[in-house]
Enzyme design. Structure first.
Site, mmCIF file in Angstrom:
data_model
loop_
_atom_site.group_PDB
_atom_site.id
_atom_site.type_symbol
_atom_site.label_atom_id
_atom_site.label_comp_id
_atom_site.label_asym_id
_atom_site.label_seq_id
_atom_site.Cartn_x
_atom_site.Cartn_y
_atom_site.Cartn_z
ATOM 1 N N LYS B 186 0.218 -1.188 0.047
ATOM 2 C CA LYS B 186 -0.509 0.141 0.126
ATOM 3 C C LYS B 186 0.729 1.207 0.536
ATOM 4 C CE LYS B 186 -1.790 3.061 3.298
ATOM 5 N NZ LYS B 186 -1.543 4.229 2.445
ATOM 6 N N GLU B 260 10.744 1.052 9.787
ATOM 7 C CA GLU B 260 11.446 2.274 9.004
ATOM 8 C C GLU B 260 11.184 3.352 10.187
ATOM 9 O OE1 GLU B 260 13.433 5.160 8.547
ATOM 10 O OE2 GLU B 260 12.973 4.476 6.591
ATOM 11 N N CYS B 294 13.182 11.002 6.721
ATOM 12 C CA CYS B 294 13.180 10.176 7.863
ATOM 13 C C CYS B 294 14.583 10.434 8.469
ATOM 14 C CB CYS B 294 13.104 8.987 8.011
ATOM 15 S SG CYS B 294 13.812 8.413 6.558
ATOM 16 N N GLU B 391 10.125 15.230 15.382
ATOM 17 C CA GLU B 391 10.399 15.850 14.212
ATOM 18 C C GLU B 391 8.879 16.318 13.166
ATOM 19 O OE1 GLU B 391 9.517 11.615 11.752
ATOM 20 O OE2 GLU B 391 11.405 11.936 10.627
#
Lengths: 290, 482
Positions: B186, B260, B294, B391
């Site tokens: 997906k 991850e 990331c 983040e």
């Protein structure tokens, strides 16, 4: 008159009683009370994690060869005191033959993992041929502080089989001993204390696992958990609590009494892999062709 | 020369080669199938907010069909095929991707907003190379894990993010297939198009039906996939919050999981570093792909003795950063991926100001349509500031200073994340010494944001677990039978 042994906790290289002042009765196979063990508390877990954390940096920084020697020393000490462990296992209901076999396997397993301490890095590390001008390599590093729910189906071999691969890999551990049969693990702390294992590398608690496991699993300074199957609701709860800081969870569902239940994987599953990109200078016109 | 004179003529990449269907169905069992939900959503070009195509929104029934298609393909075909044969399919896919690389690059840029220079030179070549690399592993698994009797796991559910759509697809699908698993993937809802193009490539490559299935949709589709009882393995790249949700959903199941997740990576500049090289490195670390990375070097630590010099050079350098049309070959910073993400970034910029940090943004022309954000520096940042802890996933850099090695190692490690770190120094021994002390899965020395199929990538701590890339990346898709 016989001198009865007091079984205490093992935290930071010391043998404290639980700060809670509580104890519980450990029974022999014949149903007779065998000893009083410490019923460790939440505070003991916190102290143990703190000790494990404090010990981690220097333990991980020791040379693998040194860790190998220390693990081998544990085998030597266990060999020297095997009669005591055989006797404990017999009292707990094992036949003499089974007890002797288990202790021998424990000694062999210590030697086995001692040998791995400075070798697994060469097997699971790698140098990677990247396309750019970099020396790129991947090396294992210990995960840090690992919480261990010792196998509740065995008194000694499970404990040894879980703890040894963790510490030869540079982790420090907080172990919840077999709740009903903690005495072998507690006795083993005497081996640890006399085998040059630095204080805090292995910490051992006895008590009620349904009380202690959630505290350990939820502790934010624990990096990973080595679990063995217990009541499924308790397992579920521990795993949920472990999510908060994304602990690595490994469930070890094995019969540790089998000689084959050992291997590199028990070490590598508790290692992180760090990859480093180190520059390589390009020296013009210096081709080293033959 | 004044930095304001960088007025470049437009140099847009052509979109003539792009053949998009107005509407994309689900790719299940080797063919395009209408969604049972009967629902479609728009995929926007974030550079100008135009609609590129309509994408099917998969529901429970669709996910069921995709998983059973993957199960059938696993049972009947893929798990029985020799590794060498699987490898040939992967090699073929890699070649077809290379042949279509320009089309894929333009599409990636149209759909996601990233500069064409990056999709053309980084995303797409790396994605192709990843397939080529893992193709070669398919018949060497026993050598890769000697004595451990590796075998495939089964059906892998894979959920990819919107920042590197095709590259993350490659990181997921290539090792999964090489190891003998089948997949249901997906893609992120804002960037499904290259995954759907990839489905066409699978058809063209003659890949057996059902080995790769692509179901499009939002988080609800992903949740259905995660919860599906016939899934054996889940691989997720995305936020830490969603990663934790997935880990929770897997408790009590036999599903294997690799994650991850997010990061707040430290980029450390020591006083003996080559300053100009380091400044370029800082720019690349945080502004590559609009900071939607990331492992972005979003926390800069500069040694006090050179801090003023570095900050001045950074500010000067930012004046010549070119923000605008992602299709323009001169563009350095393209469009923010979505309106939602732009709002998140703007919220953090406002927060940084209210937390007392000093902000710097260059004076530059900004497009009037689409989602754009100026590259942003924050100085006077406290270690405890939320902009230095959380983040942001955008072009926002926090700058802190340090005096000693111990101090910077401690500051760098003082984060729940542990994905990557950068070290800039002239001393090789220091790279190894400091690199060893940093809690991060990837350490870049005198470089940043480098990737290679042979190089394992993945995090420590709350940045997730498992590795993608290299021999280590195989173990996420294997079980061991010893």
């Amino acid at each position: 008159m016989e001198i009865l042994k007091t079984y205490k906790l093992y935290i930071g290289g010391q043998f404290p009683r639980t700060e809670s002042g509580r104890s519980y009765v450990v029974y022999a196979k014949d149903g007779k009370p065998l000893a009083n063990a410490c019923l460790a508390s939440r505070k003991d877990i916190r102290n143990a994690v703190q000790s494990a954390r404090k010990a981690h940096a220097s333990w991980a920084a020791k040379s693998p060869f040194n860790r190998s020697q220390i693990a081998y020393r544990m085998a030597e000490m266990l060999e020297a005191r095997k009669a005591q462990f055989i006797e404990e296992l017999i009292v707990l209901g094992n036949s003499k033959a089974a007890a002797e076999k288990e202790v021998k396997l424990c000694i062999d397993r210590c030697v086995y993992y001692a040998g791995w301490a400075d070798k697994y890095q060469s097997i699971i590390g790698s140098v990677n041929p990247v396309a750019s001008s970099h020396f790129n390599f991947s090396m294992p590093e210990p995960m840090g502080v690992v919480g261990v729910l010792a196998c509740q189906r065995s008194a000694l071999i499970g404990f040894i089989s879980q703890v040894l691969p963790l510490i030869v890999g540079g982790n420090t551990v907080v172990v919840l001993a077999n709740s009903a049969q903690p005495i072998c693990a507690i006795s083993f702390s005497e081996i640890l204390a006399t085998s040059d294992v630095p204080a805090g590398v292995v910490n051992i608690l006895s008590g009620n696992i349904s009380e202690l496991l959630p505290v350990l699993a939820g502790h934010m300074d624990v990096n990973a958990m080595s679990l063995t199957p217990v009541d499924s609701q308790l397992m579920q709860k521990a795993q949920e609590l472990a999510i908060d800081n994304l602990k690595r969870i490994k469930i070890l569902d094995y019969d540790f009494n089998l000689a084959a239940v050992q291997g590199l994987r028990f070490i590598s599953e508790f290692q992180e892999i760090k990859t480093t990109w180190h520059p390589i200078e390009q020296i013009a016109g210096s081709s080293s062709g033959y | 020369m004044s930095s304001n004179n960088w007025n470049l003529d437009p140099a847009p990449e052509s979109t003539a080669q792009i053949q998009l269907k107005p509407k994309y169905e689900l790719f299940i069992d080797g063919s395009w199938q209408k969604p049972h939900s009967k629902k479609y959503f728009d995929s926007l070009n974030p550079a100008n907010e135009s609609i590129l195509a309509q994408i099917a929104h998969a529901n429970q029934k669709d996910v069921d069909m995709a998983v059973s298609s993957a199960r059938r393909a696993y049972r009947d075909v893929w798990s029985k095929m020799s590794g060498a044969q699987r490898g040939k399919y992967l090699f073929r896919i890699a070649r077809l991707m290379q042949e279509k690389s320009r089309e894929l690059a333009v599409l990636e840029t149209l759909d996601g907003g990233k500069p064409i220079r990056e999709s053309r030179d980084v995303d797409i070549p790396l994605a192709c190379n990843h397939f080529f690399y893992y193709a070669g592993w398919a018949d060497k698994l026993n050598e890769a894990f000697a004595g451990q009797k590796p075998s495939s796991i089964g059906v892998a559910a894979q959920i990819t993010p919107w920042n590197f759509p095709l590259l993350m697809l490659a990181w997921k699908i290539a090792p999964a297939l090489a190891c003998g698993n089948t997949v249901v993937l997906k893609p992120a809802e804002t960037t499904s198009l290259t995954a759907l193009k990839f489905a066409e490539i699978c058809q063209e490559a003659g890949l057996p039906n059902g080995v790769v299935n692509i179901v499009t949709g939002f988080g609800d589709t992903g949740a259905l996939l995660v919860a599906h009882p016939d899934v054996d393995k889940i691989a997720f790249t995305g936020s830490t919050a969603v990663g934790k949700y997935i880990q929770k959903a897997c408790i009590g199941t036999a599903k294997k999981l690799t994650l991850e997740l997010g990061g707040k990576s430290a980029n450390i500049i020591l006083e003996d570093a080559q300053i100009d090289q380091a400044v370029e490195g800082i720019i690349n670390a945080i502004f590559f792909n609009q900071g939607h990375v990331c492992c972005a070097g979003s926390r800069l630590f500069v040694q006090e003795s050179i801090a003023q010099q570095v900050v001045e050079k950074l500010k000067f350098r930012l004046q010549s950063i070119y923000i605008g049309d992602p299709l323009d070959k001169n563009t350095d910073i393209g469009a923010i991926n979505s309106k939602k993400q732009l709002e998140t970034i703007e919220k953090y910029i406002a927060l940084g100001i209210s937390e007392g940090a000093s902000i710097f943004q260059p004076e530059c022309r900004m497009p009037t349509k689409g989602y754009y954000c100026k590259p942003t520096l924050f100085t006077d940042v406290a270690q405890s500031a939320r902009i230095a802890q959380e983040e942001i996933f955008g072009p926002v850099l926090t700058i802190q200073t340090f005096r000693t090695m111990e101090e910077v190692v401690q500051k760098a490690n003082n984060s729940p994340y542990g994905l990557a770190a950068g070290i800039w120094t002239a001393k090789g021994a220091r790279i190894f010494g400091m690199g060893k002390q940093l809690h991060a899965g990837v350490v870049w020395a005198n470089t940043y944001n480098k990737f290679d199929p042979s190089s394992p990538f993945g995090g420590y701590k709350e940045s997730g677990y498992g590795r993608e890339g290299g021999r280590h990346g195989l173990s996420a898709y294997l079980q061991f039978n010893t």
